[in-house]
Design a protein around this motif. Structure first.
Motif, mmCIF file in Angstrom:
data_model
loop_
_atom_site.group_PDB
_atom_site.id
_atom_site.type_symbol
_atom_site.label_atom_id
_atom_site.label_comp_id
_atom_site.label_asym_id
_atom_site.label_seq_id
_atom_site.Cartn_x
_atom_site.Cartn_y
_atom_site.Cartn_z
ATOM 1 N N GLY A 43 24.520 51.717 74.427
ATOM 2 C CA GLY A 43 25.505 52.361 73.632
ATOM 3 C C GLY A 43 26.721 51.858 73.866
ATOM 4 O O GLY A 43 27.345 51.431 72.678
ATOM 5 N N LEU A 44 27.160 51.633 74.746
ATOM 6 C CA LEU A 44 28.564 51.190 74.858
ATOM 7 C C LEU A 44 28.926 49.884 74.470
ATOM 8 O O LEU A 44 29.904 49.522 74.039
ATOM 9 N N LEU A 45 27.885 49.051 74.853
ATOM 10 C CA LEU A 45 28.084 47.737 74.420
ATOM 11 C C LEU A 45 27.953 47.575 73.019
ATOM 12 O O LEU A 45 28.570 46.597 72.186
ATOM 13 N N LEU A 46 27.026 48.476 72.350
ATOM 14 C CA LEU A 46 26.960 48.271 70.836
ATOM 15 C C LEU A 46 28.462 48.782 70.333
ATOM 16 O O LEU A 46 28.874 48.209 69.213
ATOM 17 N N TRP A 47 28.977 49.867 70.702
ATOM 18 C CA TRP A 47 30.462 50.245 70.170
ATOM 19 C C TRP A 47 31.372 49.221 70.524
ATOM 20 O O TRP A 47 32.227 49.179 69.567
ATOM 21 N N TYR A 48 31.444 48.616 71.746
ATOM 22 C CA TYR A 48 32.412 47.389 71.858
ATOM 23 C C TYR A 48 32.208 46.264 70.687
ATOM 24 O O TYR A 48 33.035 45.841 70.310
ATOM 25 N N GLY A 49 30.797 46.065 70.449
ATOM 26 C CA GLY A 49 30.479 45.167 69.373
ATOM 27 C C GLY A 49 30.942 45.538 67.956
ATOM 28 O O GLY A 49 31.440 44.689 67.264
ATOM 29 N N LEU A 73 33.642 48.025 67.371
ATOM 30 C CA LEU A 73 34.901 48.316 67.060
ATOM 31 C C LEU A 73 35.964 47.429 68.066
ATOM 32 O O LEU A 73 37.044 47.615 67.760
ATOM 33 N N GLY A 74 35.120 46.645 68.924
ATOM 34 C CA GLY A 74 35.956 45.595 69.617
ATOM 35 C C GLY A 74 37.110 44.961 68.854
ATOM 36 O O GLY A 74 38.242 44.716 69.334
ATOM 37 N N GLY A 75 36.999 44.229 67.935
ATOM 38 C CA GLY A 75 37.584 43.412 67.015
ATOM 39 C C GLY A 75 38.918 44.327 66.605
ATOM 40 O O GLY A 75 39.840 43.971 66.428
ATOM 41 N N ALA A 76 38.478 45.571 65.891
ATOM 42 C CA ALA A 76 39.535 46.292 65.398
ATOM 43 C C ALA A 76 40.821 46.752 66.646
ATOM 44 O O ALA A 76 41.896 46.843 66.313
ATOM 45 N N LEU A 106 40.407 36.408 72.461
ATOM 46 C CA LEU A 106 39.182 36.401 73.207
ATOM 47 C C LEU A 106 38.466 37.599 73.350
ATOM 48 O O LEU A 106 37.047 37.604 73.358
ATOM 49 N N ALA A 107 38.987 38.783 73.210
ATOM 50 C CA ALA A 107 38.465 40.189 73.349
ATOM 51 C C ALA A 107 37.635 40.301 72.025
ATOM 52 O O ALA A 107 36.723 40.876 72.060
ATOM 53 N N ALA A 108 38.216 39.705 71.061
ATOM 54 C CA ALA A 108 37.437 39.812 69.496
ATOM 55 C C ALA A 108 36.196 38.933 69.236
ATOM 56 O O ALA A 108 35.285 39.152 69.106
ATOM 57 N N VAL A 109 36.463 37.757 70.078
ATOM 58 C CA VAL A 109 35.153 36.870 70.283
ATOM 59 C C VAL A 109 34.041 37.329 70.825
ATOM 60 O O VAL A 109 32.998 37.299 70.607
ATOM 61 N N GLY A 110 34.640 37.957 72.167
ATOM 62 C CA GLY A 110 33.533 38.753 72.902
ATOM 63 C C GLY A 110 32.752 39.686 72.320
ATOM 64 O O GLY A 110 31.587 39.734 72.233
ATOM 65 N N SER A 111 33.534 40.631 71.502
ATOM 66 C CA SER A 111 33.000 41.626 70.638
ATOM 67 C C SER A 111 32.142 41.105 69.783
ATOM 68 O O SER A 111 30.992 41.614 69.273
ATOM 69 N N LEU A 112 32.400 40.073 69.243
ATOM 70 C CA LEU A 112 31.619 39.407 68.078
ATOM 71 C C LEU A 112 30.364 38.957 68.706
ATOM 72 O O LEU A 112 29.386 39.078 67.974
ATOM 73 N N LEU A 113 30.199 38.175 69.923
ATOM 74 C CA LEU A 113 29.078 37.757 70.588
ATOM 75 C C LEU A 113 28.057 39.047 70.904
ATOM 76 O O LEU A 113 26.835 38.870 70.755
ATOM 77 N N VAL A 114 28.851 40.121 71.202
ATOM 78 C CA VAL A 114 28.092 41.285 71.505
ATOM 79 C C VAL A 114 27.212 41.867 70.191
ATOM 80 O O VAL A 114 26.143 42.171 70.280
ATOM 81 N N ALA A 115 27.944 41.862 69.165
ATOM 82 C CA ALA A 115 27.378 42.279 67.915
ATOM 83 C C ALA A 115 26.287 41.362 67.522
ATOM 84 O O ALA A 115 25.354 41.833 66.949
#
Length: 132
Positions: A14-20, A22-25, A68-77
């Motif tokens: 669940g936390l990973l999904l929310w990172y995926g 909202l992480g870019g925002a 880099l944080a946004a790229v990580g969030s994109l990869l998780v999504a």
């Protein structure tokens, strides 16, 4: 037949999904606040340095780290979308469909925020600091 995930796996997923989602925002917000603050504070003091670091390098870090944080969030999504696409819903499982939709929203929103952060980086490279 597979066993349902335990509470720790659900929490981590669940936390990973929310990172995926909202992480870019959040990364874009940090980028905008940090880059603007560094530039305004340094230019208001009449210097083009922030703690002995050239302003363009400090602002560059405020672009690269959130990028880099946004790229990580994109990869998780993307990973969440692929996993939910392959999974078969068991008897009207609405949580799987909801996770798939959130992953798709995360992919598109992260692409948008990553583009905005990258364009902010281009502005740092093209425009001189402290331009009046």
């Amino acid at each position: 037949m597979s066993a349902p995930p335990g509470p720790h796996a659900r929490l981590a997923g669940g936390l990973l999904l929310w990172y995926g989602v909202l992480g870019g925002a959040v990364a874009w917000s940090v980028h905008a606040l940090a880059a603007w603050s560094l530039s305004e504070l340094a230019c208001a003091s009449g210097s083009e340095r922030v703690a002995a670091v050239p302003l363009w390098e400090a602002v560059g870090l405020a672009v690269v780290i959130p990028g880099l944080a946004a790229v990580g969030s994109l990869l998780v999504a993307v990973l969440a979308w692929r996993r939910t696409t392959r999974a078969r819903p068991a008897g009207g499982d609405s949580a799987l469909g909801r996770s798939r939709m959130l992953a798709a929203v995360g992919i598109w929103s992260n692409l948008l925020f990553l583009t905005i952060i990258a364009l902010g980086g281009v502005a740092v490279l093209v425009l001189p600091p402290c331009q009046r």
